[in-house]
Design an enzyme around this catalytic site. Structure first.
Site, PDB file in Angstrom:
ATOM      1  N   ARG A  88       0.821  -1.205   0.000  1.00  0.00           N
ATOM      2  CA  ARG A  88       0.000   0.000   0.000  1.00  0.00           C
ATOM      3  C   ARG A  88       0.853   1.252   0.000  1.00  0.00           C
ATOM      4  O   ARG A  88       0.311   2.361  -0.020  1.00  0.00           O
ATOM      5  CB  ARG A  88      -0.851   0.003   1.256  1.00  0.00           C
ATOM      6  CG  ARG A  88      -2.348  -0.129   1.035  1.00  0.00           C
ATOM      7  CD  ARG A  88      -2.980  -0.121   2.402  1.00  0.00           C
ATOM      8  NE  ARG A  88      -4.393   0.020   2.429  1.00  0.00           N
ATOM      9  CZ  ARG A  88      -5.273  -0.972   2.333  1.00  0.00           C
ATOM     10  NH1 ARG A  88      -4.873  -2.201   2.116  1.00  0.00           N
ATOM     11  NH2 ARG A  88      -6.550  -0.726   2.435  1.00  0.00           N
ATOM     12  N   ARG A 135     -17.657  -3.967   9.850  1.00  0.00           N
ATOM     13  CA  ARG A 135     -16.359  -3.275   9.764  1.00  0.00           C
ATOM     14  C   ARG A 135     -16.517  -1.838  10.233  1.00  0.00           C
ATOM     15  O   ARG A 135     -17.222  -1.053   9.622  1.00  0.00           O
ATOM     16  CB  ARG A 135     -15.856  -3.292   8.320  1.00  0.00           C
ATOM     17  CG  ARG A 135     -15.034  -4.521   8.014  1.00  0.00           C
ATOM     18  CD  ARG A 135     -14.478  -4.468   6.613  1.00  0.00           C
ATOM     19  NE  ARG A 135     -13.551  -3.369   6.400  1.00  0.00           N
ATOM     20  CZ  ARG A 135     -12.744  -3.292   5.351  1.00  0.00           C
ATOM     21  NH1 ARG A 135     -12.751  -4.244   4.440  1.00  0.00           N
ATOM     22  NH2 ARG A 135     -11.931  -2.270   5.213  1.00  0.00           N
TER      23      ARG A 135
HETATM   24  P1  ADP Z   1      -9.973  -1.633   2.013  1.00  0.00           P
HETATM   25  O1  ADP Z   1     -11.329  -2.204   1.789  1.00  0.00           O
HETATM   26  O2  ADP Z   1     -10.007  -0.210   2.496  1.00  0.00           O
HETATM   27  O3  ADP Z   1      -9.049  -1.825   0.875  1.00  0.00           O
HETATM   28  P2  ADP Z   1      -8.467  -3.445   3.796  1.00  0.00           P
HETATM   29  O4  ADP Z   1      -9.321  -4.514   4.342  1.00  0.00           O
HETATM   30  O5  ADP Z   1      -7.493  -3.814   2.745  1.00  0.00           O
HETATM   31  O6  ADP Z   1      -9.452  -2.310   3.309  1.00  0.00           O
HETATM   32  O7  ADP Z   1      -7.692  -2.691   4.976  1.00  0.00           O
HETATM   33  C1  ADP Z   1      -8.361  -2.156   6.087  1.00  0.00           C
HETATM   34  C2  ADP Z   1      -7.393  -1.299   6.911  1.00  0.00           C
HETATM   35  O8  ADP Z   1      -6.303  -2.105   7.362  1.00  0.00           O
HETATM   36  C3  ADP Z   1      -6.733  -0.155   6.158  1.00  0.00           C
HETATM   37  O9  ADP Z   1      -7.536   1.010   6.114  1.00  0.00           O
HETATM   38  C4  ADP Z   1      -5.447   0.039   6.988  1.00  0.00           C
HETATM   39  O10 ADP Z   1      -5.698   0.719   8.183  1.00  0.00           O
HETATM   40  C5  ADP Z   1      -5.076  -1.389   7.351  1.00  0.00           C
HETATM   41  N1  ADP Z   1      -4.164  -2.006   6.339  1.00  0.00           N
HETATM   42  C6  ADP Z   1      -4.463  -3.059   5.532  1.00  0.00           C
HETATM   43  N2  ADP Z   1      -3.432  -3.364   4.725  1.00  0.00           N
HETATM   44  C7  ADP Z   1      -2.461  -2.461   5.016  1.00  0.00           C
HETATM   45  C8  ADP Z   1      -1.165  -2.220   4.498  1.00  0.00           C
HETATM   46  N3  ADP Z   1      -0.638  -2.971   3.506  1.00  0.00           N
HETATM   47  N4  ADP Z   1      -0.442  -1.203   5.033  1.00  0.00           N
HETATM   48  C9  ADP Z   1      -0.935  -0.447   6.017  1.00  0.00           C
HETATM   49  N5  ADP Z   1      -2.157  -0.600   6.533  1.00  0.00           N
HETATM   50  C10 ADP Z   1      -2.929  -1.595   6.049  1.00  0.00           C
END
Ligand code: ADP
Length: 188
Positions: A88, A135
């Site tokens: 990310r 969520r």
């Molecule tokens: P989205 O549906 O927003 O893509 P995710 O389920 O992938 O959501 O992620 C939810 C949350 O988990 C993010 O908003 C962040 O806070 C954290 N997160 C997930 N993956 C990462 C990552 N690779 N780096 C940093 N934070 C992460």
């Protein structure tokens, strides 16, 4: 085969990842799911990540890189994996490149799901209704921060992978089935 799915929150990465897992026998590695599990189990990482995730901010790079580094060494990842929600940031992408290189592995496809921001708000609202608000970060305010974080920190991955000639784009506004067909054309 190792794949990265890129795209903003609500782009459909999780849905497509699950389908690819079934069709190609890969393992889905979703840092979001892993972090939510850590929060639910109140592990050390979970306690650290909880508030950050509820705000829609990014968990520190070293935390997610550590999670992924451990996970890809598990035997079930031997046939390949699909990364959904990771990397990310450019720093995460660089760390991923290094750790794969050390293991003699590589990313085969980076697929970007292109979706308009306006469409995402509707999709996330829909998901919040369907999951009964399970969520905490699926609400209009947090979504705005997640989108801002996406544009600022994650979108730079697009030129990063394009420069390596690794990026393939798919129209994420198409129906789920059409997106699936477009992805399959890339993966054959
Ligand atoms: P989205 O549906 O927003 O893509 P995710 O389920 O992938 O959501 O992620 C939810 C949350 O988990 C993010 O908003 C962040 O806070 C954290 N997160 C997930 N993956 C990462 C990552 N690779 N780096 C940093 N934070 C992460």
């Amino acid at each position: 085969m190792n794949i990265i799915l890129l795209g903003p929150p609500g782009a459909g990465k999780g849905t497509q990842a699950k389908r690819i897992v079934e069709k190609y026998g890969l393992v889905q590695l979703s840092t979001g799911d892993m972090l939510r599990a850590a929060v639910a189990n109140q592990t050390e990482i979970g306690l650290r990540a909880k508030d950050i995730m509820e705000r829609g901010d990014l968990v520190p790079d070293e935390v997610v890189v550590g999670i992924i580094a451990e996970r890809i060494d598990e035997p079930d990842c031997g046939n390949g994996f699909i990364l959904d929600g990771f990397p990310r940031t450019v720093a995460q992408a660089e760390a991923l490149g290094d750790l794969l290189h050390k293991r003699g592995r590589k990313i085969d496809h980076v697929i970007q799901l292109e979706v308009d921001d306006e469409a995402l708000v509707g999709r996330i609202e829909q998901r919040a209704k369907e999951t009964g608000g399970e969520r905490k970060d699926d609400n209009a305010d947090t979504l705005r921060s997640r989108l801002a974080v996406y544009h600022e920190s994650t979108a730079p991955l697009l030129p990063f992978y394009a420069a390596k000639n690794a990026l393939k784009k798919v129209d994420g506004m198409a129906s789920m089935d059409d997106v699936a067909v477009a992805i399959d054309k890339i993966l054959v």
